[in-house]
Design an enzyme around this catalytic site. Sequence first.
Site, PDB file in Angstrom:
ATOM      1  N   GLY A  90       4.610  -4.910  -1.632  1.00  0.00           N
ATOM      2  CA  GLY A  90       4.826  -6.221  -1.036  1.00  0.00           C
ATOM      3  C   GLY A  90       3.530  -6.775  -0.474  1.00  0.00           C
ATOM      4  CG  ASP A  92       2.159  -8.399   5.727  1.00  0.00           C
ATOM      5  OD1 ASP A  92       3.377  -8.210   5.921  1.00  0.00           O
ATOM      6  OD2 ASP A  92       1.323  -7.482   5.769  1.00  0.00           O
ATOM      7  N   GLY A 104       1.237  -5.156   7.451  1.00  0.00           N
ATOM      8  CA  GLY A 104       2.235  -5.394   8.490  1.00  0.00           C
ATOM      9  C   GLY A 104       3.090  -4.173   8.751  1.00  0.00           C
ATOM     10  CD  GLU A 111       0.826  -0.955   2.127  1.00  0.00           C
ATOM     11  OE1 GLU A 111       2.055  -1.065   2.213  1.00  0.00           O
ATOM     12  OE2 GLU A 111       0.044  -1.729   2.717  1.00  0.00           O
TER      13      GLU A 111
END
Length: 262
Positions: A90, A92, A104, A111
């Site tokens: 994902g 932010d 976040g 990541e």
Amino acid sequence: MTTELSPIDKAKFVAAKKAVEFVEDGMRVGLGTGSTAAWMVRCLGERVREEGLKIRGVPTSTRTASLAKEMGVEVVSLDAAKWLDVTIDGADEFDAELNLIKGGGGALLQEKIVATASDQMIVITDASKEVDTLGAFPLPVEVIPFGWQTTQALIEETLVSLDVLGRSASLRMNGESPYVTDEGNHILDLHLKRIGDARQTAMILNQMPGVVENGLFIDICDTVVIGYGDGKAQVRDINAGTIEENMLDFVEGENLFADLSD
């Protein structure tokens, strides 16, 4: 049931469902961290159970690893996988060039390592995360605990010379105690409001003693999948310069995410 989800949750579901279509048998897949990425892990688990899909997942946090194992997805370390076919995660915030703010969920270091060790990075998101200029979302910076206040002061002093609107930083907390990452570090959230030159900002931050990594992902994301509450999925490929849209049907009685708490 998906029909009982809020529009934003339906959008996350759609993005996750569409993104896992890119995963093929035998792939080594980076598994992101956060609420949207958790939906993706569950969608992958569904494919593993129903289609017999065989993949090896490299999680970017301990909580993603736990969920992947629960869903029946084989989990291996990055060292064991060595290189990945795709990472799905994902964001932010993202801009028109698919530059991102991430972190976040507190897993920005793993990541970024996993994403840059992949042939392709796919970001799954909803339309609310798209911005003209990065910076409205606080920029996470992972710092070592030793001398973190000195590191914070150095960062705030350096921000004066950068093209940003805000120049304050705050220590991320977990209740009454500082938040601790999987690597045992702290996170400073920079309240910049607007980042005029994201590339320059990322480079300068990472040159500071005490800074481990920042949450600016520049030239890393290849594709973004944007989900919408009505079932529409839009796929933007920055390399091919293409935008594709299609509709996903919600399955009546779908219960994949009924107990999702992330």
